[in-house]
Design a protein around this motif. Structure first.
Motif, short mmCIF file in Angstrom:
data_model
loop_
_atom_site.label_atom_id
_atom_site.label_comp_id
_atom_site.label_asym_id
_atom_site.label_seq_id
_atom_site.Cartn_x
_atom_site.Cartn_y
_atom_site.Cartn_z
N PHE A 271 -8.28 20.22 -70.49
CA PHE A 271 -7.69 19.45 -71.62
C PHE A 271 -8.46 18.14 -71.72
CE2 PHE A 271 -4.83 19.62 -67.85
CZ PHE A 271 -5.31 18.48 -67.22
N ASP A 272 -8.26 17.42 -72.79
CA ASP A 272 -8.87 16.09 -72.88
C ASP A 272 -8.07 15.13 -72.02
OD1 ASP A 272 -10.77 16.94 -74.65
OD2 ASP A 272 -9.51 16.51 -76.41
N LEU A 273 -8.76 14.28 -71.32
CA LEU A 273 -8.03 13.29 -70.53
C LEU A 273 -7.36 12.29 -71.47
CD1 LEU A 273 -10.44 12.38 -67.59
CD2 LEU A 273 -8.59 14.06 -67.64
N VAL A 302 6.37 11.00 -63.00
CA VAL A 302 6.31 12.45 -62.80
C VAL A 302 5.68 13.11 -64.01
CG1 VAL A 302 7.71 14.48 -62.39
CG2 VAL A 302 8.44 12.29 -61.50
N GLY A 303 4.69 13.96 -63.79
CA GLY A 303 4.08 14.71 -64.88
C GLY A 303 3.04 13.94 -65.68
N SER A 304 2.67 12.78 -65.21
CA SER A 304 1.73 11.97 -65.99
C SER A 304 0.28 12.44 -65.82
CB SER A 304 1.86 10.49 -65.63
OG SER A 304 1.55 10.29 -64.27
N GLY A 305 0.05 13.33 -64.87
CA GLY A 305 -1.30 13.88 -64.73
C GLY A 305 -2.15 13.15 -63.72
N LYS A 306 -1.64 12.98 -62.54
CA LYS A 306 -2.42 12.30 -61.50
C LYS A 306 -3.37 13.27 -60.79
CE LYS A 306 1.38 10.83 -59.48
NZ LYS A 306 2.38 11.28 -60.47
N THR A 307 -2.97 14.55 -60.74
CA THR A 307 -3.76 15.50 -59.96
C THR A 307 -5.21 15.60 -60.45
OG1 THR A 307 -1.72 16.75 -59.82
CG2 THR A 307 -3.68 17.81 -58.97
N ILE A 308 -5.37 15.61 -61.76
CA ILE A 308 -6.72 15.77 -62.29
C ILE A 308 -7.59 14.55 -61.95
CG2 ILE A 308 -6.33 14.82 -64.61
CD1 ILE A 308 -8.18 18.09 -63.93
N GLY A 455 2.21 15.74 -76.44
CA GLY A 455 2.95 16.97 -76.69
C GLY A 455 4.20 17.13 -75.84
N ARG A 456 4.44 16.18 -74.97
CA ARG A 456 5.65 16.32 -74.14
C ARG A 456 6.88 15.98 -74.97
NH1 ARG A 456 3.82 15.61 -68.77
NH2 ARG A 456 2.11 17.09 -68.69
N LYS A 457 7.89 16.77 -74.80
CA LYS A 457 9.14 16.45 -75.49
C LYS A 457 10.09 15.83 -74.48
CE LYS A 457 8.91 19.71 -79.22
NZ LYS A 457 8.14 20.88 -78.79
N VAL A 559 5.65 20.46 -57.82
CA VAL A 559 5.60 21.82 -58.34
C VAL A 559 5.43 21.83 -59.86
CG1 VAL A 559 6.91 23.97 -58.60
CG2 VAL A 559 6.93 22.76 -56.43
N ASP A 560 4.55 22.67 -60.33
CA ASP A 560 4.14 22.60 -61.73
C ASP A 560 4.17 23.98 -62.39
OD1 ASP A 560 3.13 21.47 -64.05
OD2 ASP A 560 1.05 21.86 -63.44
N VAL A 561 5.25 24.26 -63.12
CA VAL A 561 5.35 25.51 -63.87
C VAL A 561 5.73 25.15 -65.30
CG1 VAL A 561 6.52 27.77 -64.05
CG2 VAL A 561 6.14 26.75 -61.80
P1 ADP Z 1 1.80 14.37 -61.65
O1 ADP Z 1 1.31 13.04 -62.13
O2 ADP Z 1 3.29 14.45 -61.62
O3 ADP Z 1 1.15 14.81 -60.37
P2 ADP Z 1 0.34 16.60 -62.69
O4 ADP Z 1 -0.99 16.13 -62.29
O5 ADP Z 1 0.96 17.69 -61.90
O6 ADP Z 1 1.36 15.38 -62.77
O7 ADP Z 1 0.27 16.98 -64.21
C1 ADP Z 1 1.39 17.47 -64.90
C2 ADP Z 1 1.00 18.52 -65.94
O8 ADP Z 1 0.30 17.90 -67.01
C3 ADP Z 1 0.08 19.58 -65.40
O9 ADP Z 1 0.48 20.81 -65.94
C4 ADP Z 1 -1.28 19.19 -65.91
O10 ADP Z 1 -2.13 20.28 -66.05
C5 ADP Z 1 -0.95 18.57 -67.23
N1 ADP Z 1 -1.88 17.54 -67.69
C6 ADP Z 1 -2.44 16.57 -66.95
N2 ADP Z 1 -3.24 15.79 -67.70
C7 ADP Z 1 -3.18 16.28 -68.94
C8 ADP Z 1 -3.80 15.91 -70.19
N3 ADP Z 1 -4.62 14.88 -70.27
N4 ADP Z 1 -3.51 16.65 -71.27
C9 ADP Z 1 -2.67 17.70 -71.19
N5 ADP Z 1 -2.06 18.10 -70.06
C10 ADP Z 1 -2.31 17.42 -68.94
#
Ligand code: ADP
Ligand code: MG
Length: 702
Positions: A271-273, A302-308, A455-457, A559-561
């Motif tokens: 996805f785009d960062l 939570v869910g903000s996308g730290k893993t990437i 896109g998060r609701k 956990v991410d589903v």
């Molecule tokens: P957390 O910060 O809680 O560790 P995650 O890294 O697990 O969050 O990311 C939560 C979800 O958002 C994952 O499914 C991930 O693939 C998705 N995600 C992360 N960054 C983006 C982005 N820039 N655009 C869309 N989805 C994203």
């Protein structure tokens, strides 16, 4: 207590008038007072307003009063636990009773040769008479100075001290004696004069005098403000110095952004960062190329996308020929990270391994060897990585996920994993209130991901009592029919682990009656299953074979589903706020509208109610953690307990956040102007800091 460069304050307490060897021993063992200085910094915990002097016929029910009169008689009444000493006090307007259940013999001795007394305590009206239970009692004539003060200090005491007749009053007398001997030479000013003037603070000695025997409410307030500021300021000086020093610790030089990073970024990024994610990466990039060690905290809800961000940072390490590791607090999360990252990196020529507590010795051997000889590029795991046996060839970057689950000391252990310490990135999804961040993580640089990916609701959160269960089940059914998945979480509390599992099993049975196995798949995961079983069931849910996952809090973090749209939390009142927030964060990750349903019994404690309504009314992790801090107090949060941080005598980081901000600002200002504290105006501060260096083990905090 802060040790002072004054001989007077180091004088053993037995040299104070009124303290003999016996009392000295008691004070030492009971309240840790061995010197004049210890006593001086032993603060009252409250004050009694003795200005409320009343005649007996003026007394108002349930009020603290000071009454003077004659003891006309006394007697011991009752037996056993009801045995009590009752004395009859009279003045020219009426009479009242004084009652003691303890120390009867001792009080009787006082009463036997007293006529005129003064008593203080809470008067209650009972049987058409006022009485005070366990009043403070003083014979008229043995007046001391301390009785004339308007606000009488009450000191913390122990039962043992009281039994030996070292009560609050005795301590006050000793304090009065001590204060007569202490001068400004003994209590040296430790704050720079310009700060005292700018903030209009009391001088140190005055503040100490006034906190013990305040002249007025105003002076008491001023004294407390001064001493609180001092505590916070000294702390912040230490933290900020550490932070400045740290930014000078030599670190690995990540010179380039190379093939691994660029290739993944161009071809495999799913996805785009978001702008925030890009910004954080930029900050990490800048930190790691300076030649100094990075110490960065990444905060993102939570869910903000730290893993990437973690993944890309690890590629950066690889590009520069360094190894990287990712530490997670639970086995499930470590596995999920491992699998997730592996999947994303499928096209990269990289070697990765997973190391957790349940990896067998046999399987562990080749991993450890590969790590040591440099064949492994990335290792993902749990606390197992911290063990001394785990030796890296060239660790350049250590990422710690969900930092709040790790103790501060554990963080520090990673420092030793390479001769030059690795860059450290700690990530937390439990946002930290500002004041807490200034202390616990005050030495780290902070990056924040503010916005969630697009896109998060919003997740709709509701509270349902147990009697609405069938409606809730019906709701689940409609969601499952739409193709969505559902979590049902049961509490797991260590003390009654067995009960909790029974609870979980029953819950599972109940769910399967609503969702029979011929039509639905219900999976269950909990900590007692074998790793294989747990993993198998978890994967069943991740892959979408199971529509419902019944679980304990093992799924709390990470956990991410994305297809899961409903989170049901059973006995929600038993969870802490940050846990509830983490659990809720498991849904709302996909395109569908999501729900969090907090199930509780009918009866709720006040705290429980407050937590539930906080969850229903707030979605931001920052608001929730602020609320959490208010409800639980700082001592229970974020591993501060082990660290000895926030252990202030007077200051309270919730109520005194304004002072905390001021203290931080001032500390940074002082250090920016004079980093080595060599200017004459900073000499007192320098001296104080060097003498008190050991009060907190700052080195343990990475
Ligand atoms: P957390 O910060 O809680 O560790 P995650 O890294 O697990 O969050 O990311 C939560 C979800 O958002 C994952 O499914 C991930 O693939 C998705 N995600 C992360 N960054 C983006 C982005 N820039 N655009 C869309 N989805 C994203
Ligand atoms: Mg995460």
């Amino acid at each position: 207590m802060p040790f002072e460069p004054s001989d007077k304050l180091q004088t053993p307490i037995e040299y104070l008038k009124g303290v003999g060897p016996m009392r000295a021993k008691m004070l030492r063992s009971q309240v840790n007072i061995s010197t004049f200085g210890d006593l001086l910094f032993f603060y009252p915990f409250r004050y009694e307003d003795k200005s409320n002097r009343k005649k007996i016929n003026e007394i108002i029910d349930e009020e603290n009063v000071l009454v003077q009169g004659k003891i006309i008689d006394y007697e011991v009444i009752g037996i056993g636990r009801k045995k009590r000493l009752v004395a009859y006090l009279e003045d020219d307007t009426g009479s009242m009773e004084l009652v003691w259940f303890r120390s009867i013999a001792w009080i009787r001795k006082i009463l036997s040769n007293a006529q005129e007394v003064q008593v203080y305590g809470k008067a209650t009206y009972f049987n058409r008479k006022f009485s005070i239970t366990h009043p403070e009692l003083e014979k008229i004539g043995e007046e001391t100075k301390t009785d004339e003060v308007p606000l009488f200090p009450i000191y913390p005491s122990t039962e043992m001290l009281k039994a030996k007749h070292v009560n609050a009053k005795t301590v006050a007398k000793l304090m009065a004696e001590l204060l007569q001997q202490i001068t400004a030479q003994d209590v040296v000013e430790n704050l720079p004069l310009n700060i005292i003037q700018e903030l209009n603070l009391l001088p140190r000695l005055t503040a100490l005098q006034q906190i013990h025997f305040p002249e007025s409410d105003e002076m008491l307030h001023a004294a407390r403000e001064r001493l609180k500021f001092e505590e916070l300021f000294i702390d912040q000086m230490n933290i900020c110095k550490l932070k400045l020093n740290k930014s000078k610790t030599p670190g690995h030089h990540f010179e380039i952004v190379g093939e691994y990073f660029n290739d993944f970024y161009k071809n495999d990024l799913p996805f785009d960062l978001t702008d925030d994610q890009k910004q954080v990466l930029k900050e990490i990039r800048l930190d790691t190329k300076t030649g100094f060690q990075m110490n960065r905290l990444l905060q993102g809800d939570v869910g903000s996308g730290k893993t990437i961000v973690a993944l890309l940072s690890m590629l950066l390490a690889k590009d520069n020929q360094f190894q990287a590791c990712l530490l997670a607090p639970t086995e499930i999360l470590a596995q999920q990270h491992y699998q997730g990252i592996k999947k994303l990196l499928y096209a990269q020529d990289l070697s990765m391994a997973l190391l957790t507590g349940s990896v067998s010795t046999k399987d562990r051997k080749p991993i450890l060897a590969a790590l040591q000889n440099g064949e492994l590029d990335i290792i993902v795991g749990t606390h197992a990585i911290l063990e001394p046996k785990v030796i890296f060839n060239n660790l350049g970057l250590c990422i710690i996920d969900e930092q709040h689950r790790f103790g501060v000391a554990q963080r520090a252990r990673m420092w030793a994993k390479n001769t030059t310490p690795p860059h450290i990135l700690v990530m937390t999804a439990t946002p930290i209130p500002r004041t807490l961040a200034m202390t616990t993580y005050g030495d780290l640089e902070v990056s924040i991901i503010k916005k969630l990916p697009p896109g998060r609701k919003p997740i709709r959160t509701v509270h349902r009592k147990d009697n609405k269960r069938s409606e809730v089940m019906h709701f689940i059914k409609t969601e499952v029919e739409k193709g969505h998945q559902v979590y049902i979480v049961y509490p797991l509390i260590e003390e009654s682990e067995k009960l909790d599992y029974e609870n979980l099993e029953q819950g599972y049975e109940l769910v399967t009656t609503y969702f029979p196995s011929h039509t639905y798949q219900v999976a269950m995961v909990h900590g007692r299953q074998s790793l294989e079983e747990r993993e198998h069931n978890m994967q069943g849910f991740v892959k979408g074979h199971a529509q419902i996952l019944v679980a304990t809090t093992v799924i709390e973090v990470g956990v991410d589903v994305p297809n899961a749209s409903v989170m049901i939390i059973e006995s929600a009142e038993r969870f802490g706020l940050s846990q509830l927030h983490q659990l809720r964060g498991r849904v709302g990750r996909g395109a569908a509208a999501s729900y969090c349903i907090l199930m509780t019994g009918h009866k709720l404690s006040k705290d429980g109610k407050e937590r539930i309504s906080t969850m229903v009314n707030h979605s931001s992790g920052f608001e929730i953690s602020q609320k959490d801090l208010e409800l639980r107090g700082p001592g229970n949060m974020h591993g501060t307990k082990q660290s000895g941080l926030l252990d202030y005598k007077l200051a309270n980081i919730i109520e005194d956040s304004h002072l905390m901000s001021q203290a931080r600002e001032m500390a940074l200002h002082v250090l920016q102007q004079d980093s080595e504290l060599q200017k004459p105006e900073n000499a007192p501060l320098q001296r104080f800091l060097s003498v008190n260096k050991n009060s907190t083990n700052w080195l343990e905090i990475s």
